[in-house]
Design a protein around this motif. Sequence first.
Motif, mmCIF file in Angstrom:
data_model
loop_
_atom_site.group_PDB
_atom_site.id
_atom_site.type_symbol
_atom_site.label_atom_id
_atom_site.label_comp_id
_atom_site.label_asym_id
_atom_site.label_seq_id
_atom_site.Cartn_x
_atom_site.Cartn_y
_atom_site.Cartn_z
ATOM 1 N N ARG A 75 2.007 2.143 -3.522
ATOM 2 C CA ARG A 75 0.844 2.289 -4.391
ATOM 3 C C ARG A 75 0.479 4.103 -4.206
ATOM 4 N N TYR A 76 0.491 4.096 -2.985
ATOM 5 C CA TYR A 76 -0.194 5.675 -2.444
ATOM 6 C C TYR A 76 0.703 6.720 -2.190
ATOM 7 N N TYR A 77 2.107 6.330 -1.946
ATOM 8 C CA TYR A 77 3.095 7.506 -1.491
ATOM 9 C C TYR A 77 4.290 7.455 -2.586
ATOM 10 N N ARG A 104 0.834 -1.141 -0.048
ATOM 11 C CA ARG A 104 0.012 0.012 -0.023
ATOM 12 C C ARG A 104 0.891 1.457 -0.141
ATOM 13 N N SER A 117 -5.774 -0.899 -8.144
ATOM 14 C CA SER A 117 -6.129 -1.962 -6.607
ATOM 15 C C SER A 117 -7.019 -2.674 -6.814
ATOM 16 N N VAL A 147 -4.797 5.124 -9.188
ATOM 17 C CA VAL A 147 -4.292 3.738 -8.152
ATOM 18 C C VAL A 147 -5.520 3.175 -7.348
ATOM 19 N N ASP A 148 -6.218 3.702 -6.989
ATOM 20 C CA ASP A 148 -7.613 2.947 -6.535
ATOM 21 C C ASP A 148 -8.197 2.017 -7.355
ATOM 22 N N PRO A 177 -6.448 7.620 1.682
ATOM 23 C CA PRO A 177 -5.984 7.185 0.316
ATOM 24 C C PRO A 177 -6.707 5.836 0.331
ATOM 25 N N GLY A 178 -7.465 5.695 -0.651
ATOM 26 C CA GLY A 178 -8.137 4.419 -0.927
ATOM 27 C C GLY A 178 -9.268 4.064 0.178
ATOM 28 N N LYS A 193 1.522 6.859 -6.833
ATOM 29 C CA LYS A 193 0.584 8.023 -7.025
ATOM 30 C C LYS A 193 1.185 9.101 -7.448
ATOM 31 N N GLU A 212 -4.591 9.306 -7.779
ATOM 32 C CA GLU A 212 -5.135 8.598 -6.701
ATOM 33 C C GLU A 212 -6.243 7.742 -6.970
#
Length: 309
Positions: free
Chosen positions: A31-33, A28, A89, A85-86, A245-246, A36, A82
Motif C-alpha cells: 500500500r505505502y511503497y 502495508r 486503508s 492510501v490512508d 506513512p499512515g 502510493k 498517501e
Amino acid sequence: MKNTTNWLQRTNLELLWAFSLLTSYTPRFFRYYILKYFIAGILILSGYRRKVITRNLAKSFPERTSQEIRSLSRRYYSFLAEVIVDTISLVGANEERKQKAVNWVNRQEINDRLDGKDWIAIGAHYGCWEYLPLWSMMQKSNTFMSVYHPLKSIVFEMFYQRLRKVSDNIVQIPMKNTISYYLRHRNKGKGMILGLLSDQSPNLRADTHWFRFLNQNTAFIDGAEQIALKYRIPIYFANTKRLAPGRYEVRLDELYDGKEEVAPNVITGRYIQKLEGMIKENPEIWMWSHNRWKHTQEKQAKIFDKCTL
C-alpha cells in the motif's frame, strides 16, 4: 440519501467500496511503497491542479527558488497519494489498526478534563484529516460531531459517510446544520464534541475578517470561534505530526478555555498561528491543491458595496 440515488450510483458505490476493502487487506508494504507511488505518478502525469499547487506554494514561500517549489510540489503529490492510501486503508481496518494510526499524546489529560463536557476539536487538512474522527474511539462518553462539507459527487458522498462511521458515538453533520444539531442535542446527559476543519476558503461575506497567513491576506472560517464564545465552550487544536506513512502523533492544544474574555478574532488568530507553525515545519502535508486564496479583499469590497445599495 439512498432514496435519491439510482441503481448506477449505488452500483458504483459498492464497486468503489469493494475495491477499497480489498486494497485495505493488502500488505502495508504494498500500500505505502507500491500503490502510493503508482497513484502519485498518475497525479503528476495528469497534471492534477498543477497550476493551483504551484501558485499557492510560490506565494506562500517567496524566499524559495523555482526549483525548490517544484521539489515541494512533487513531495506534495506523494503526500496526496498517501492520503488516498490512508483513506482506503480505513475501510477494512479493525479497531486495533485504527488505534495504531494515531498516537494521541495527551489523551488521558483531555479525557480527565473534558469527559462528559461540550468542547470543540479544531483541525485542518494537514496530514490525513480522515484520522481525526478516530478520537471518537478514545472518548466514548461524548458524542463526536464530525462536521463536513457535502461533496458534489453522490457516490463519493455516500462512500465517505460510510467510511467515517468509525465508532458508535460519532455522528456526521453537514456544515450548514452544525448549530441546529448542537442546540437540539446539547444538555442531553452526554457531552458533545464538535469536530471542525477550518482551513478552507469561507463563504465571502461583507463582514469577513482578514488575517496574515503564509505571506498573504487570507479570509478564514470563524464558525468555531463564534460557537465557542456564544456557548462558552473550550476549543482544542489538533497539533499533528506525521511519524511514518499512515502513522501520526496528535496533541490537543487548548486555544480557548471557555471562560476567558477575548476580543473578536483572537481565537481564530490563535488557530492560524498554530496552523502556520505546523505547515512551515512540514509543508508538503498540507492540502495545497485547494484554491485557498480565490477570495480577495477587492472582491469583498464589491460585496459590501452591493449590501449598501
